[in-house]
Design a protein around this motif. Sequence first.
Motif, PDB file in Angstrom:
ATOM      1  N   VAL A  54       0.569   2.102  -9.923  1.00  0.00           N
ATOM      2  CA  VAL A  54      -0.331   2.501  -8.843  1.00  0.00           C
ATOM      3  C   VAL A  54      -1.750   2.120  -9.235  1.00  0.00           C
ATOM      4  O   VAL A  54      -2.274   2.593 -10.244  1.00  0.00           O
ATOM      5  N   ILE A  55      -2.352   1.244  -8.427  1.00  0.00           N
ATOM      6  CA  ILE A  55      -3.732   0.828  -8.660  1.00  0.00           C
ATOM      7  C   ILE A  55      -4.617   1.543  -7.636  1.00  0.00           C
ATOM      8  O   ILE A  55      -4.498   1.299  -6.432  1.00  0.00           O
ATOM      9  N   ILE A  56      -5.475   2.422  -8.119  1.00  0.00           N
ATOM     10  CA  ILE A  56      -6.380   3.164  -7.245  1.00  0.00           C
ATOM     11  C   ILE A  56      -7.753   2.503  -7.310  1.00  0.00           C
ATOM     12  O   ILE A  56      -8.375   2.440  -8.382  1.00  0.00           O
TER      13      ILE A  56
ATOM     14  N   GLU B 192     -12.682   3.375   0.059  1.00  0.00           N
ATOM     15  CA  GLU B 192     -11.809   3.824   1.136  1.00  0.00           C
ATOM     16  C   GLU B 192     -11.179   2.595   1.794  1.00  0.00           C
ATOM     17  O   GLU B 192     -11.894   1.684   2.222  1.00  0.00           O
ATOM     18  N   LEU B 193      -9.840   2.606   1.884  1.00  0.00           N
ATOM     19  CA  LEU B 193      -9.110   1.424   2.354  1.00  0.00           C
ATOM     20  C   LEU B 193      -8.011   1.844   3.321  1.00  0.00           C
ATOM     21  O   LEU B 193      -7.369   2.876   3.138  1.00  0.00           O
ATOM     22  N   GLY B 194      -7.761   0.996   4.327  1.00  0.00           N
ATOM     23  CA  GLY B 194      -6.672   1.281   5.254  1.00  0.00           C
ATOM     24  C   GLY B 194      -6.925   2.572   6.003  1.00  0.00           C
ATOM     25  O   GLY B 194      -8.049   2.994   6.225  1.00  0.00           O
ATOM     26  N   TYR B 195      -5.817   3.216   6.379  1.00  0.00           N
ATOM     27  CA  TYR B 195      -5.935   4.503   7.081  1.00  0.00           C
ATOM     28  C   TYR B 195      -4.692   5.349   6.867  1.00  0.00           C
ATOM     29  O   TYR B 195      -3.791   4.956   6.176  1.00  0.00           O
TER      30      TYR B 195
ATOM     31  N   GLY C  24      -6.619   3.105  -1.756  1.00  0.00           N
ATOM     32  CA  GLY C  24      -7.997   3.553  -1.817  1.00  0.00           C
ATOM     33  C   GLY C  24      -8.051   5.040  -2.088  1.00  0.00           C
ATOM     34  O   GLY C  24      -7.053   5.764  -1.950  1.00  0.00           O
ATOM     35  N   ILE C  25      -9.224   5.534  -2.451  1.00  0.00           N
ATOM     36  CA  ILE C  25      -9.354   6.954  -2.805  1.00  0.00           C
ATOM     37  C   ILE C  25      -9.133   7.866  -1.603  1.00  0.00           C
ATOM     38  O   ILE C  25      -8.852   9.048  -1.769  1.00  0.00           O
TER      39      ILE C  25
ATOM     40  N   GLY D 274       0.855  -1.169   0.000  1.00  0.00           N
ATOM     41  CA  GLY D 274       0.000   0.000   0.000  1.00  0.00           C
ATOM     42  C   GLY D 274       0.896   1.225   0.000  1.00  0.00           C
ATOM     43  O   GLY D 274       2.117   1.125  -0.152  1.00  0.00           O
ATOM     44  N   THR D 275       0.300   2.370   0.149  1.00  0.00           N
ATOM     45  CA  THR D 275       1.083   3.599   0.299  1.00  0.00           C
ATOM     46  C   THR D 275       0.304   4.544   1.203  1.00  0.00           C
ATOM     47  O   THR D 275      -0.917   4.467   1.282  1.00  0.00           O
ATOM     48  N   ASN D 276       1.014   5.406   1.911  1.00  0.00           N
ATOM     49  CA  ASN D 276       0.345   6.291   2.870  1.00  0.00           C
ATOM     50  C   ASN D 276      -0.445   7.403   2.204  1.00  0.00           C
ATOM     51  O   ASN D 276      -1.527   7.770   2.675  1.00  0.00           O
TER      52      ASN D 276
END
Length: 205
Positions: free
Chosen positions: A196-198, A202-205, A130-131, A95-97
């Motif tokens: 990068v797959i968007i 809403e995913l993660g935090y 996520g968005i 993922g990414t922040n």
Amino acid sequence: MEHKILSLIKNLDKKNIKGYFIQTREDLFSLLKELIPENSSIGCGDSVTLEELGVFDFLRKENVIFYDKFQSGLTKEEKREIYLKNFSADTFISGTNAITLDGAIFNIDGNGSRVAPMLYGPSQVILIVGINKVTPDIDSAIKRTRQIAAPMDAKRLGKQTPCTKLSRCIDCKHKERICNDFVLIQGQFIKDRIKVIILNEELGY
């Protein structure tokens, strides 16, 4: 939002980074099957997003060599061996922040094992976001990571840092601080090495 994401993908392309905007989890796994060759080696970074999506379980079932750092019972030394293998993996998934509208990718890491393979080593890096990780600019990317993601991650990891109690960053000097490596990716020499797959969720935090 969709217009902004499409503009973001164009900005990623200008930086030699491939962008995708998908609508469903089914689309995600179909795309991963396209991007990851059979019998290739796969490493993964620690990621709530990947866990929520079931990416780790997906890789365990695929015909790939998965360097699975999440299997139970691993010693610290065995985990380190996997971290080092990730540098020579065919694909590294994480993922990414945060990602900015102009295509900058921002992460904060504790020991560098997640961000280091993004920068160098694997032939292909796939980042799934996520968005909610899309931010207007770098300042807001840093702010969201430090004030939202890092405190929640520290709490998830069982750290005793001030942010776990305050739910905000105070730039502590605690020995268990996880905000050690601040990494901003502004582009790539090798075209489409980073993908990068968007996902429109809403995913993660």
